[in-house]
Write a protein that holds these residues in place. Structure first.
Motif, short mmCIF file in Angstrom:
data_model
loop_
_atom_site.label_atom_id
_atom_site.label_comp_id
_atom_site.label_asym_id
_atom_site.label_seq_id
_atom_site.Cartn_x
_atom_site.Cartn_y
_atom_site.Cartn_z
N LEU A 170 -7.82 -0.75 3.03
CA LEU A 170 -6.61 -0.08 2.54
C LEU A 170 -6.31 1.14 3.42
O LEU A 170 -5.14 1.50 3.61
CB LEU A 170 -6.78 0.33 1.07
CG LEU A 170 -6.91 -0.85 0.09
CD1 LEU A 170 -7.24 -0.35 -1.32
CD2 LEU A 170 -5.65 -1.69 0.06
N PRO B 134 1.83 6.04 -7.36
CA PRO B 134 0.39 6.20 -7.39
C PRO B 134 -0.15 5.93 -8.81
O PRO B 134 0.54 6.21 -9.77
CB PRO B 134 0.16 7.65 -6.99
CG PRO B 134 1.48 8.28 -6.83
CD PRO B 134 2.55 7.29 -7.09
N GLY C 107 -0.86 7.45 5.35
CA GLY C 107 -1.93 8.33 4.90
C GLY C 107 -2.84 8.69 6.06
O GLY C 107 -2.45 8.58 7.22
N SER D 278 -2.88 1.30 -8.08
CA SER D 278 -3.98 0.81 -7.27
C SER D 278 -4.76 2.03 -6.79
O SER D 278 -4.30 3.15 -6.97
CB SER D 278 -3.39 0.01 -6.10
OG SER D 278 -4.30 -0.90 -5.59
N PRO D 279 -5.96 1.86 -6.18
CA PRO D 279 -6.75 3.03 -5.77
C PRO D 279 -5.98 3.98 -4.86
O PRO D 279 -5.22 3.51 -4.05
CB PRO D 279 -7.91 2.43 -4.99
CG PRO D 279 -7.52 1.02 -4.70
CD PRO D 279 -6.62 0.61 -5.83
N THR E 299 2.10 1.58 -3.61
CA THR E 299 1.10 1.96 -4.61
C THR E 299 0.46 3.32 -4.32
O THR E 299 0.01 4.00 -5.23
CB THR E 299 -0.03 0.90 -4.70
OG1 THR E 299 -0.57 0.70 -3.40
CG2 THR E 299 0.49 -0.40 -5.25
N HIS E 300 0.38 3.71 -3.04
CA HIS E 300 -0.27 4.98 -2.71
C HIS E 300 0.68 6.16 -2.66
O HIS E 300 0.27 7.29 -2.86
CB HIS E 300 -0.98 4.86 -1.36
CG HIS E 300 -2.28 4.11 -1.42
ND1 HIS E 300 -2.39 2.87 -1.99
CD2 HIS E 300 -3.51 4.44 -0.99
CE1 HIS E 300 -3.64 2.46 -1.90
NE2 HIS E 300 -4.34 3.38 -1.29
N HIS E 301 1.95 5.89 -2.34
CA HIS E 301 2.86 7.02 -2.10
C HIS E 301 4.05 7.06 -3.04
O HIS E 301 4.56 8.13 -3.33
CB HIS E 301 3.35 6.99 -0.65
CG HIS E 301 2.22 7.07 0.34
ND1 HIS E 301 1.58 8.25 0.62
CD2 HIS E 301 1.58 6.13 1.06
CE1 HIS E 301 0.60 8.03 1.50
NE2 HIS E 301 0.58 6.75 1.77
N VAL F 293 0.84 -1.21 0.00
CA VAL F 293 0.00 0.00 0.00
C VAL F 293 0.87 1.26 0.00
O VAL F 293 0.58 2.23 -0.70
CB VAL F 293 -0.98 -0.01 1.20
CG1 VAL F 293 -1.69 1.34 1.32
CG2 VAL F 293 -2.00 -1.13 1.04
N TYR F 294 1.98 1.22 0.74
CA TYR F 294 2.89 2.38 0.75
C TYR F 294 3.42 2.62 -0.66
O TYR F 294 3.44 3.74 -1.16
CB TYR F 294 4.03 2.16 1.73
CG TYR F 294 4.90 3.38 1.88
CD1 TYR F 294 4.46 4.48 2.60
CD2 TYR F 294 6.14 3.45 1.24
CE1 TYR F 294 5.22 5.63 2.71
CE2 TYR F 294 6.92 4.60 1.34
CZ TYR F 294 6.46 5.68 2.07
OH TYR F 294 7.21 6.82 2.15
N ASP G 69 -2.74 1.74 5.01
CA ASP G 69 -2.00 2.94 4.58
C ASP G 69 -1.56 3.74 5.80
O ASP G 69 -2.15 4.75 6.16
CB ASP G 69 -2.89 3.79 3.67
CG ASP G 69 -2.13 4.94 3.04
OD1 ASP G 69 -0.89 5.00 3.22
OD2 ASP G 69 -2.77 5.78 2.38
#
Lengths: 144, 142
Positions: free
Chosen positions: B29, A140, B36, A143-144, A135-137, A132-133, B33
């Motif tokens: 998620l 990006p 976040g 993934s969502p 793909t999100h940070h 998640v780190y 996360d």
């Protein structure tokens, strides 16, 4: 519902724990979803009917929620099709290779103080947080 | 009787997933996360679940046998081996990519989202694929 979110989560978790306790005390088995599904893909056994009815129950659960609250639970699955396929394959193969998922190792294994389950939960939580780190940070858009 | 117990336990499990918010990958998620806007929901879900499951486990240990079966059928493996760790790692990667694990993947099917159907079909294919790997099948799993 007017309940605070964390109370809903806690109560929902307690119901999941009660389901696992009931399955253990009545049928003598671990309520591990990946194990129940995986066995349904194998040869028929004395527990096949029970496993099928457990899976049907999982589908009934959200409908009970609808009956009790008048609405369906929220669910936003936003990953791209290729990511859904890759993620599904990894979850399916990985939970069978590792002998359990969030329910078998998490809900049941931690309650049994199983060293294997503590190790498995530590590993899948850590890798999931890392992904998640990433793909999100860092990347990006994957993934969502 | 055991299939009926399976239906009741499965329904309770599915209701718990729905109430807890864990059918929504965004919530899952949000927990994973950590860098976040952190959503602690999953910790409450797992905490509540393990607490009640522990009571059941303690009670089961004092009883000689389950109510509807001859004996308890529990995992016997004790060694933390490469297979366990590798499997957990692969699962964690897939879980982190989408936010669905096997319980919500199945229970969420009734919500009718095609994305969930695609994920769950791939998950079952992954489980079927596992059966084709001879070395992976060498030991019965929990």
């Amino acid at each position: 519902m007017a309940w605070p979110t964390y109370l809903q989560s806690l109560a929902g978790g307690a119901l999941i724990g009660a389901a696992a306790a009931l399955f253990l005390l009545l049928n003598g088995r671990i309520a591990g979803i990946s194990g129940i599904l995986g066995r349904l893909l194998g040869p028929r056994s004395a527990e096949t009917a029970t496993n099928i009815w457990f899976v049907i129950g999982l589908l009934v659960g959200p409908l009970l929620f609808l009956g009790l609250t008048g609405r369906l639970p929220d669910s936003h699955v936003t990953a791209a099709p290729a990511v859904l396929i890759a993620g599904g394959l990894l979850v399916g193969f990985g939970t069978r290779l590792g002998s359990g998922c969030t329910s078998g190792h998490g809900v049941c294994g931690l309650a049994r103080l199983s060293r294997r389950s503590f190790a498995a939960v530590g590993v899948f939580m850590t890798t999931a947080v890392a992904v998640v780190y990433l793909t999100h940070h860092l990347l990006p858009g994957v993934s969502p | 009787m055991r299939p009926l117990a399976g239906l009741v336990a499965g329904s309770l499990f599915g209701l718990g997933l729905a109430l807890s918010g864990m059918l929504d990958p965004v919530r899952v998620l949000g927990f994973l996360d950590v860098a976040g806007p952190w959503d602690p929901s999953l910790a409450f879900v797992l905490g509540g679940a393990v607490a009640v499951s522990t009571i059941g486990w303690r009670y089961a240990r004092r009883r000689g046998r389950p109510a509807l079966a001859e004996r308890f059928d529990l995992p016997t493996a004790v060694r933390i081996d490469a297979r366990l760790l590798m499997g957990a790692a692969l699962f964690g990667i897939g879980w982190g990519l989408v936010g669905l694990c096997p319980g919500p993947a199945i229970a969420g099917l009734v919500l009718g989202h095609p994305q969930t159907l695609l994920f769950t079909a791939a998950m079952i294919a992954g489980m079927a694929l596992f059966r084709l790997v001879p070395a992976a099948r060498a030991r019965p799993s929990a």
